[in-house]
Design a protein around this motif. Structure first.
Motif, PDB file in Angstrom:
ATOM      1  N   PRO A   1       0.790  -1.113   0.114  1.00 14.47           N
ATOM      2  CA  PRO A   1      -0.186   0.077   0.177  1.00 14.47           C
ATOM      3  C   PRO A   1       0.714   1.203   0.059  1.00 14.47           C
ATOM      4  O   PRO A   1       0.542   2.143  -0.690  1.00 14.47           O
ATOM      5  CB  PRO A   1      -0.798  -0.009   1.346  1.00 14.47           C
ATOM      6  CG  PRO A   1      -0.137  -1.283   2.057  1.00 14.47           C
ATOM      7  CD  PRO A   1       0.481  -2.066   1.151  1.00 14.47           C
TER       8      PRO A   1
ATOM      9  N   THR B   1       0.173   4.147  -2.703  1.00 14.39           N
ATOM     10  CA  THR B   1       0.077   5.434  -2.483  1.00 14.39           C
ATOM     11  C   THR B   1       0.909   6.408  -2.669  1.00 14.39           C
ATOM     12  O   THR B   1       0.679   7.782  -2.580  1.00 14.39           O
ATOM     13  CB  THR B   1      -0.781   5.419  -0.856  1.00 14.39           C
ATOM     14  OG1 THR B   1       0.538   4.733  -0.150  1.00 14.39           O
ATOM     15  CG2 THR B   1      -2.021   4.685  -0.595  1.00 14.39           C
TER      16      THR B   1
ATOM     17  N   LEU C   1       0.635   7.545  -6.018  1.00 12.44           N
ATOM     18  CA  LEU C   1      -0.736   8.419  -6.208  1.00 12.44           C
ATOM     19  C   LEU C   1      -0.224   9.790  -5.548  1.00 12.44           C
ATOM     20  O   LEU C   1      -0.887  10.857  -6.016  1.00 12.44           O
ATOM     21  CB  LEU C   1      -1.897   7.697  -5.365  1.00 12.44           C
ATOM     22  CG  LEU C   1      -3.237   8.544  -5.060  1.00 12.44           C
ATOM     23  CD1 LEU C   1      -3.652   8.662  -6.785  1.00 12.44           C
ATOM     24  CD2 LEU C   1      -3.915   7.632  -4.487  1.00 12.44           C
ATOM     25  N   PHE C   2       0.253   9.946  -4.357  1.00 10.28           N
ATOM     26  CA  PHE C   2       0.537  11.141  -3.592  1.00 10.28           C
ATOM     27  C   PHE C   2       1.416  11.816  -4.530  1.00 10.28           C
ATOM     28  O   PHE C   2       1.257  13.357  -4.509  1.00 10.28           O
ATOM     29  CB  PHE C   2       0.900  10.933  -2.498  1.00 10.28           C
ATOM     30  CG  PHE C   2      -0.074  10.525  -1.409  1.00 10.28           C
ATOM     31  CD1 PHE C   2      -1.249  10.880  -1.242  1.00 10.28           C
ATOM     32  CD2 PHE C   2       0.313   9.621  -0.374  1.00 10.28           C
ATOM     33  CE1 PHE C   2      -2.189  10.546  -0.244  1.00 10.28           C
ATOM     34  CE2 PHE C   2      -0.751   9.016   0.478  1.00 10.28           C
ATOM     35  CZ  PHE C   2      -1.882   9.581   0.522  1.00 10.28           C
TER      36      PHE C   2
ATOM     37  N   ASP D   1      -0.008  15.982   1.158  1.00  8.16           N
ATOM     38  CA  ASP D   1       0.812  14.833   0.307  1.00  8.16           C
ATOM     39  C   ASP D   1       2.027  14.577   0.726  1.00  8.16           C
ATOM     40  O   ASP D   1       3.042  13.497   0.747  1.00  8.16           O
ATOM     41  CB  ASP D   1       0.702  15.482  -1.085  1.00  8.16           C
ATOM     42  CG  ASP D   1      -0.747  15.617  -1.727  1.00  8.16           C
ATOM     43  OD1 ASP D   1      -1.438  14.740  -1.280  1.00  8.16           O
ATOM     44  OD2 ASP D   1      -0.829  16.225  -2.607  1.00  8.16           O
TER      45      ASP D   1
ATOM     46  N   HIS E   1       5.880   7.841   4.538  1.00 11.45           N
ATOM     47  CA  HIS E   1       6.334   6.464   3.752  1.00 11.45           C
ATOM     48  C   HIS E   1       7.856   6.424   4.002  1.00 11.45           C
ATOM     49  O   HIS E   1       8.109   5.091   4.073  1.00 11.45           O
ATOM     50  CB  HIS E   1       5.598   6.765   2.767  1.00 11.45           C
ATOM     51  CG  HIS E   1       4.076   6.353   2.475  1.00 11.45           C
ATOM     52  ND1 HIS E   1       3.370   6.081   3.252  1.00 11.45           N
ATOM     53  CD2 HIS E   1       3.378   6.355   1.375  1.00 11.45           C
ATOM     54  CE1 HIS E   1       1.939   5.971   3.185  1.00 11.45           C
ATOM     55  NE2 HIS E   1       1.981   6.185   1.804  1.00 11.45           N
TER      56      HIS E   1
ATOM     57  N   TYR F   1      -1.774   6.706   8.089  1.00  9.28           N
ATOM     58  CA  TYR F   1      -2.884   6.608   7.121  1.00  9.28           C
ATOM     59  C   TYR F   1      -3.921   7.266   8.090  1.00  9.28           C
ATOM     60  O   TYR F   1      -4.890   7.794   7.352  1.00  9.28           O
ATOM     61  CB  TYR F   1      -3.321   5.402   6.724  1.00  9.28           C
ATOM     62  CG  TYR F   1      -2.308   4.938   5.729  1.00  9.28           C
ATOM     63  CD1 TYR F   1      -2.666   5.433   4.524  1.00  9.28           C
ATOM     64  CD2 TYR F   1      -1.206   4.153   5.830  1.00  9.28           C
ATOM     65  CE1 TYR F   1      -2.020   4.908   3.246  1.00  9.28           C
ATOM     66  CE2 TYR F   1      -0.361   3.699   4.621  1.00  9.28           C
ATOM     67  CZ  TYR F   1      -0.770   3.919   3.542  1.00  9.28           C
ATOM     68  OH  TYR F   1      -0.127   3.778   2.304  1.00  9.28           O
TER      69      TYR F   1
ATOM     70  N   LEU G   1     -11.125   6.722   3.422  1.00  9.46           N
ATOM     71  CA  LEU G   1      -9.666   6.560   3.539  1.00  9.46           C
ATOM     72  C   LEU G   1      -9.272   5.987   4.750  1.00  9.46           C
ATOM     73  O   LEU G   1      -8.207   5.134   4.829  1.00  9.46           O
ATOM     74  CB  LEU G   1      -8.787   7.439   2.951  1.00  9.46           C
ATOM     75  CG  LEU G   1      -9.243   8.078   1.567  1.00  9.46           C
ATOM     76  CD1 LEU G   1      -8.378   9.363   1.425  1.00  9.46           C
ATOM     77  CD2 LEU G   1      -8.666   7.157   0.500  1.00  9.46           C
TER      78      LEU G   1
ATOM     79  N   LEU H   1     -10.174   3.602  -4.351  1.00  9.26           N
ATOM     80  CA  LEU H   1      -9.025   3.562  -3.795  1.00  9.26           C
ATOM     81  C   LEU H   1      -8.850   2.511  -2.996  1.00  9.26           C
ATOM     82  O   LEU H   1      -8.139   1.543  -2.780  1.00  9.26           O
ATOM     83  CB  LEU H   1      -8.169   4.879  -3.222  1.00  9.26           C
ATOM     84  CG  LEU H   1      -6.600   4.594  -3.061  1.00  9.26           C
ATOM     85  CD1 LEU H   1      -5.873   4.033  -4.111  1.00  9.26           C
ATOM     86  CD2 LEU H   1      -6.048   5.923  -2.411  1.00  9.26           C
TER      87      LEU H   1
ATOM     88  N   ILE I   1      -7.347  -1.173  -2.860  1.00 17.17           N
ATOM     89  CA  ILE I   1      -5.839  -1.689  -2.097  1.00 17.17           C
ATOM     90  C   ILE I   1      -6.018  -2.653  -1.211  1.00 17.17           C
ATOM     91  O   ILE I   1      -5.480  -3.554  -1.131  1.00 17.17           O
ATOM     92  CB  ILE I   1      -5.363  -0.378  -1.492  1.00 17.17           C
ATOM     93  CG1 ILE I   1      -4.760   0.768  -2.257  1.00 17.17           C
ATOM     94  CG2 ILE I   1      -4.380  -0.850  -0.397  1.00 17.17           C
ATOM     95  CD1 ILE I   1      -4.325   2.090  -1.536  1.00 17.17           C
TER      96      ILE I   1
END
Length: 873
Positions: free
Chosen positions: A67, A71, A74-75, A115, A122, A146, A165, A238, A242
């Motif tokens: 994930p 993500t 995506l971000f 973001d 991450h 998250y 989310l 999303l 995921i």
């Protein structure tokens, strides 16, 4: 058919319990661990696997990396194509792919910060995962990022369901859950659910208040925000995508683990079956044929260690005999070698018989025929069935060889019945079969012999058949499949049949072996002495010359093991226990030693009890007629005695925690209580003798106790004293006063077949039988004087020739003598004149009886002189 592999012993270069024997999961190579990860993630997972990681750790790392990888991309796209251009920090056109151009710049700034926050989180998680592994702290940090990011996004965007989310990490938490962090992961799961519910309620409340303009500004930019189907689709689609990827990866990994685990279980089962059969070669071949990495290293080490230890196992498990061994065996009994050297067991026929035993059309006569044709040892009885005098029988049991042959056939027939309890085994064991082999019914037998039919019907109705079926399962005669279905374990059945076929052949006196000098002593018999005890004799042959008897030679090691245990290692005769025949030292010492040393498994002990029960059931010859059933059980013993036989099995288990004397005393008291109060009061100090004599009677317990109490004091004291000597250092708490008041002495005396002699006398002449038994004990004590150095020894007095006679015939056919044959044996013999015996006066003692006939027997006269205890000398 029955073959085993000869295993060459190859010393291992690695020691037992080597330090490099790591846990199964830590010894798995990288390819096996990566097999639990989705292919797109495998390219980067190899950099995150640490030494000692379990499969669960690898799954947890994959569940976090996948994930974060999705993500993060995506971000970065959102930041570069939407949020950053909307802040006016780029030259992108206002109508770009994701940018509608009418969002407030503060809102875009907040979104861009989210973001950046998620990308930094991450990156931090990846660094920690690489450095510390999938620790609980790292797992919690992963889920919190998250939770925080989804919460802020839900506040920033009013038109998008960003609260969805928050649910994204919930499936991941199931994957991250481990035994050590279960409470923490569950708490994080509840926090995510609570935040999701709160955000949803706030959003719903705000929407409800929006028409009245009474909103509390949960979304600060709601009024200025423009709806974007792209953002809405992103928030809705999303999380399911995921979650689907994560759960699919997790389920695929579990499915592969289950498949591999099943392969390991099957391979482990097959290897364990080979090891149970002591077949290391077959186990190694199985291990080499299967590519099961999880088992290869530890199981390979185990097999190497077992090869080193194989030399310590009894050679009787593996030896198939050779010319040198046969030559040595010829020295101990050349006749036996001559009779069996060229014989071969028809394993094909025996195997076919076992395969058909559950076939309703397979009759008992057909089974008996197959046994006779398959086991050549049964022919030994027929070859020695020449007529012998009534006082010099061809067997040590005092029976003819043909009677012993029929008793063995009866025992084999009893096995046939036990295996067919669910078909017709109960009926055949109770009533027998007719000339055609069909089971006899109660009505048919009742028309011919009502009294016998009623006894057999009572046995049929009251016998605890379910207990016998359970005993068969404990003995591993019956096995249970994974589906719960019962199946016959063929190799155990063949071993039981082989044991039954050979176990009594040493009753043939001409086959009694001599202990060879190289073996020193065996079971109390010195070098050069003839082993008179048939159980010790067959044990000697199987242990020292395992390649002699064809029906033992052809068995695999795993089939030999329970036979050797039952005939040699166990050293236990349940018949001597239930009939009060043996002192506790002789009855239990060897078995207790095996239990303490861990050499007595439940399966092998139950295997012995099955053998003992079937041997007892077939104990009556049937005069060359169709087998009439287990008449030893149905006609000779009351039902309560049969129940006591089965209950005796449970007392063996108590040897693990109690001494031999304690177990024997508890058993005697238990049986004494079950019989009810005696007809007369037993004198103090005579309780043990009364209890043992009542067990010998087996049907007239109260009568024999009364007869014992009425004996003249000289006989009563002698029996009370000798029956109270234990053959152990410990003594009975309720033993004879003479025994408990003097130092421990020995040896104890076991009069072999004393119960048979007492039962032959019946209740009518049991008092006279006790006089004869007292004379035997007195004469035996003269041959084996009491000695404080022989406390833990037991001598055996064989009265095979006397047990077939009632007291009247014993007195009429005098003179009788006890002749010492070894350091621990003597036997009853008869001669017309003492000069015919040519004996040393120190090795022979005459039994003296009153001269009158039994009807006028004066029990007060001609008493034997009682040997004195050391304290009386």
């Amino acid at each position: 058919m029955q073959k085993f592999h000869h295993v060459t012993v190859v010393p291992s270069t690695r020691s037992v319990g080597s330090s490099d024997m790591e846990k199964e999961h830590s010894s798995q190579p990288l390819p096996l661990l990566l097999d639990h990860v989705r292919r797109p993630t495998r390219c980067i997972m190899g950099h995150f696997i640490r030494k000692g990681d379990t499969i669960d750790d690898v799954r947890a790392k994959a569940a976090m990396l996948e994930p974060m990888l999705i993500t993060s991309v995506l971000f970065m796209l959102l930041f570069s194509l939407w949020h950053a251009p909307a802040m006016g920090t780029s030259g992108y056109a206002k109508s770009s792919l994701l940018h509608s151009g009418d969002e407030p710049k503060p809102q875009m700034l907040a979104a861009a910060l989210v973001d950046m926050f998620m990308l930094v989180c991450h990156a931090s998680t990846v660094v920690c995962l690489k450095a510390y592994g999938a620790t609980t702290m790292v797992r919690c940090f992963f889920t919190l990022q998250y939770l925080i990011g989804a919460t802020i996004s839900s506040i920033v965007w009013a038109s998008f369901p960003c609260n969805l989310l928050v649910t994204l990490p919930i499936p991941v938490l199931f994957v991250l859950e481990a035994p050590g962090n279960k409470k923490v992961m569950r708490f994080m799961m509840y926090v995510h659910l609570a935040v999701f519910v709160i955000l949803s309620c706030l959003d719903t409340y705000e929407r409800a208040q929006q028409p009245t303009n009474e909103t509390f500004a949960y979304h600060p930019w709601r009024a200025e925000e423009a709806f974007s189907w792209r953002g809405w689709a992103l928030c809705v689609i999303l999380p399911p995508i995921i979650n689907f990827i994560i759960m699919k990866s997790y389920s695929d990994g579990l499915r592969k683990s289950e498949t591999r685990m099943q392969a390991c279980i099957q391979l482990g089962r097959h290897i364990s079956e080979s090891l149970a059969n002591y077949d290391l070669h077959a186990a190694e071949q199985l291990l080499a044929s299967e590519d099961v990495v999880a088992l290869s290293k530890p199981m390979g080490q185990l097999l190497r260690n077992l090869r080193c230890y194989r030399s310590f196992l009894p050679h009787a498990l593996f030896s198939s005999g050779n010319e040198d061994q046969l030559a040595k065996c010829a020295e101990c009994n050349g006749l036996l070698v001559k009779r069996v050297a060229e014989e071969k067991t028809s394993w094909q026929l025996i195997s076919a018989a076992v395969d058909q035993v559950l076939d309703p059309c397979y009759t008992l006569p057909a089974f008996q025929h197959d046994m006779c044709q398959g086991f050549p040892e049964l022919e030994l009885y027929k070859q020695h069935s020449a007529t012998s005098s009534s006082f010099s029988p061809a067997t040590t049991a005092g029976r003819s060889c043909f009677e012993e042959y029929e008793r063995t056939i009866g025992a084999l027939s009893s096995i046939y019945c036990l295996l067919r309890l669910g078909i017709d085994g109960r009926q055949i064991m109770s009533f027998g079969v007719d000339q055609s082999g069909s089971p006899i019914t109660f009505s048919t037998l009742h028309a011919r012999d009502p009294k016998t039919a009623l006894k057999k019907q009572k046995f049929f109705e009251t016998m605890p058949w379910d207990e016998l079926a359970l005993l068969l399962r404990r003995a591993e005669i019956w096995g249970e499949s994974d589906q719960g279905e019962l199946f016959l374990r063929k190799e155990r059945v063949i071993a039981l049949l082989a044991l039954t076929a050979i176990h009594d052949i040493m009753k043939i006196t001409s086959f009694a072996p001599v202990v060879l000098p190289q073996h020193g002593s065996y079971a109390g018999y010195g070098s050069g002495e003839v082993i008179k005890d048939h159980d010790a004799a067959i044990s000697y042959i199987l242990t020292m010359f395992p390649g002699l008897l064809p029906s033992f030679k052809g068995l695999e090691p795993g089939q030999r093991a329970p036979i050797l245990f039952a005939q040699s290692e166990m050293g236990f005769n349940n018949g001597q226990l239930v009939q009060g025949e043996a002192p506790p030292g002789e009855a239990f010492s060897k078995l207790k030693r095996a239990i303490i040393q861990g050499g007595a498994s439940e399966a092998d002990v139950s295997f012995y009890f099955i053998h003992w029960f079937t041997d007892l059931a077939g104990g009556e010859p049937f005069q060359n007629q169709p087998w009439p059933g287990a008449e030893k059980l149905t006609l000779c013993f009351p039902v309560k005695v049969l129940m006591a036989f089965l209950e005796s099995f449970s007392f063996v288990d108590k040897l693990a925690t109690c001494s031999e004397v304690e177990v024997m005393e508890e058993y005697l008291v238990s049986r004494w209580s079950a019989q009810g109060p005696p007809l007369t009061v037993v004198p103090v100090g005579c309780e043990v003798a009364a209890m043992r004599l009542s067990l010998m009677a087996q049907g007239f317990e109260r009568e024999i106790v009364s007869a014992f109490v009425q004996l003249p004091s000289c006989y009563q004291v002698l029996l009370a004293r000798e029956l109270s000597i234990t053959g152990c250092m410990q003594r009975y708490r309720i033993a004879s006063l003479d025994v408990n008041s003097s130092p421990p002495t020995g040896p104890a005396i076991l009069v072999y077949y004393a119960p048979a002699m007492v039962q032959k006398a019946t209740a009518r002449h049991c008092k006279a039988a006790l006089v004869v038994l007292a004379q035997i004990f007195g004469a035996a004590r003269l041959l084996f004087p009491l000695d404080t150095q022989r406390v833990e020894e037991t001598v055996i007095i064989r009265i095979d020739a006397l047990k077939v006679l009632d007291p009247t015939d014993i007195v009429k056919t005098a003179p009788w003598y006890l002749k010492r044959t070894s350091r621990r044996d003597a036997e009853a013999v008869r001669a017309e004149q003492s000069a015919d015996l040519h004996f040393d006066t120190g090795d022979m003692v005459q039994l003296t009886f009153p001269t009158a006939t039994l009807e006028a027997l004066n029990l007060e006269s001609e008493a034997v002189e009682l040997p004195k205890l050391p304290s009386e000398v």
